[in-house]
Design a protein around this motif. Structure first.
Motif: not given
Lengths: 315, 301
Positions: B79-83, B85-94, B157-158, B221-222
């Motif tokens: 759960i922590v891994g998924s969270t 990685v998706s928060i990290g990706a969103t931070l870069i992407s947004t 992953g991020i 999605r992430a």
């Protein structure tokens, strides 16, 4: 006074800096795509070799092809479109023409949104549970096609609904005014007018499900029997038998990467990736070309310029 | 009477047509409900029949289903891994996606619609295995050369995910920014603001709800993305110490282990529980988006 001038100058400089930043972002994104496409295509150079494209894969030796996987990808796409397109069109017609506003419609929309946001691995596991285990088909092409239908249906529905409801109201009123019934208006006026948008949208979603892998690992399987077109249709080695395991190209890349034992696994995977990328380009270009062609054809007969198709995920 | 006969046919036609399309609409509802019912029915097994407590599963980091002596099924790592990685990706992407949305609407709509939008559509079309494969062949070796270590990491992953969710966030915030009334921009210009001032003080705040929806959708999605992340994140079952250490995600463990386990065993049931957690989280994202939408409508009124 001087102070104010300075302030204005500063604002102008800030503005220019930000304009430059926005340009930089746009160029960066384009450069990234060019980089990715260039990298994949040069790494997978030589992917057009017919021995590779249509040859049988080898489990142990180098030099195997991807013939069955490529065939499976297309066959799976066709079958899933045969199932999902009528359903999506029907649901689109229902939502745009028949559904009445209220609690139930709200619930239907919630379902579509939920379905659209399901992680593909979860849909694949649902397929494993229902089609593989419960129906006891094992890993089959038809199971994979049904899972792809579930993944594709919300998008198709949205495309059809938007296309049909974007037909101008005066066209619909004219048809009803001439004495056509509602169903006649839908089949003879609304759908032909919306068909350009629908076809473009369908091709774009087709491109997306062509590369799907996560949902297929546990439904269409990781293997393909040695195919023989001369076998009877109910035999598991007949390529058109829908009750046989069918590993697609995208799944093949994943398998080669995680458990590939052939010495040239990396090479096969890069070439396959190049083919997938090229297929994405082909689907995109085809969608655009067909949109242009149909646009020309229908402009004269309808008069109103059809709206451009929007390919967004959730409206 | 010819005309009468025809009108009867029309009635049948009308009735059948309406019934068929209504069934199509209902089928979506049935499919969605049965997916939720089947996954949850299977996922609840380990809590009902097995002796795993839901609380332990959500809070324990000890995932050792294969240990013959002391089996335990703590899913916190995933759960922590998924969270993360998706928060990290969103931070870069947004920020990038927002920049694209602004660029397409206010800086250069022409260049935007001829180059940037088609490029985003192509990005959306690239299959996730190809992203994952690129991660393995380009990004991971690059990280290994630059930072040492194995290269397979949360960071990899991020980065891969941030490229994957960029088109989603960009296209929806593009629509949000486009929806801001032109009078707002005119008003802002009329008061003497520069373009940047209008953008960051007027346009972005006005499009806030749409942008928020875009971010949550990107996050969803992430969170649900399986193969691309699984291929580059390393899949070690431990909490990440830093950005550059390997870990696992919910989707990753499901992809890898589901075929290794027999139907009906406690390990298999625990995996189905993970699938249920994934389903619930993705449903929560939809509810959040609906809440944002409702708030937006209230604001307009």
């Amino acid at each position: 006074m001087n102070n104010k001038k300075n302030h204005n100058n500063q604002a102008r400089i800030v503005n220019n800096v930000w304009t430059a930043i926005f340009y930089a972002i746009a160029i960066l994104v384009i450069a990234l795509l060019v980089f990715i496409a260039e990298k994949i295509i040069t790494m997978g150079w030589g992917f057009w070799d017919t021995d590779f494209l249509f040859g049988a894969p080898s489990n142990t030796m180098a030099g195997g092809g991807i013939g069955p996987q490529l065939f499976n990808s297309f066959y799976l796409l066709v079958i899933s479109l045969i199932v999902s397109f009528p359903l999506g069109l029907g649901a689109g017609i229902y939502l745009s023409q028949y559904a009445k506003k209220g609690r139930f419609l709200n619930f239907v929309r919630l379902c579509i949104e939920t379905m659209a946001s399901l992680p593909s691995i979860v849909v694949g596991l649902f397929g494993l549970l229902v089609f593989v285990t419960l129906a006891d088909w094992g890993y089959t092409l038809v199971g994979g096609a049904l899972v792809l239908t579930i993944l594709n249906l919300p998008n198709l529905t949205r495309i059809c609904e938007m296309a049909i409801s974007s037909v101008s109201a005066s066209v619909k009123e004219a048809s009803l005014g001439l004495g056509a019934t509602k169903w006649q208006t839908i089949t003879k006026v609304l759908i032909p007018t919306a068909i350009q948008e629908i076809i473009t949208g369908v091709i774009l979603t087709a491109g997306r499900i062509f590369g799907e892998a996560a949902a297929l690992i546990y439904t269409a399987g990781l293997t393909t029997p040695t195919l023989n077109a001369a076998a009877p249709l109910d035999s598991p080695v007949n390529p058109f038998n829908i009750f046989r395991p069918a590993e697609t190209l995208a799944v093949h890349i994943w398998k080669l990467n995680s458990e590939g034992i052939v010495p040239d696994a990396r090479e096969i995977a890069t070439k396959s990736a190049a083919i997938l990328i090229i297929m994405v380009f082909v689907f995109n270009i085809a969608a655009r070309l067909i949109a242009k062609l149909l646009d020309k054809r229908f402009k004269g007969s309808v008069g109103a310029k059809p709206k451009k198709v929007k390919s967004k995920l959730i409206s | 009477m010819k005309g009468q006969k025809k009108s009867i046919n029309y009635f049948v036609n009308e009735y059948i047509g309406k019934t068929i399309v209504t069934i199509c609409g209902l089928l979506i509802v049935v499919a969605t409900i049965s997916i939720i019912a089947f996954i949850c029915g299977k996922g609840l097994q380990s809590f009902l029949h097995g002796n795993i407590s839901p609380w332990e599963m959500l809070t324990s980091t000890d995932w050792s289903p294969n240990d013959p002596k002391d089996k335990s099924y703590g899913a916190l790592i995933f759960i922590v891994g998924s969270t993360l990685v998706s928060i990290g990706a969103t931070l870069i992407s947004t920020p990038i996606a927002l920049g694209i949305a602004i660029f397409n609407n206010y800086i250069s709509p022409k260049f935007g619609s001829t180059f940037v939008k088609p490029v985003l559509e192509l990005f959306l079309g690239i299959p996730s295995v190809v992203y994952g494969f690129l991660g393995v062949t380009i990004l991971v070796p690059f990280l290994r050369n630059q930072l040492g270590g194995v290269g397979f990491s949360l960071l990899a992953g991020i980065i891969v995910l941030s490229v994957m969710i960029l088109p989603t966030i960009a296209s929806i915030s593009d629509d949000a920014v486009k929806g801001v009334p032109f009078e707002f921009l005119e008003g802002s210009y009329g008061l003497g603001s520069t373009r940047w001032q209008a953008i960051h003080r007027i346009i972005i705040p006005a499009a806030k709800n749409g942008i928020l929806t875009a971010i949550v959708l990107g996050l969803a999605r992430a969170f649900g993305e399986a193969l691309a992340v699984q291929m580059v994140i390393g899949n070690t079952v431990k909490l990440p110490d830093s950005l550059y250490s390997p870990t696992s995600t919910l989707t990753g463990i499901l992809t890898m282990d589901m075929s290794n386990t027999l139907n009906g065993t406690a390990w298999n049931d625990a995996l189905w529980s993970l699938a249920m957690i994934l389903l619930i989280i993705s449903f929560l994202f939809i509810l959040i988006i609906r809440m944002i939408g409702k708030r937006g409508m209230q604001n307009e009124q």
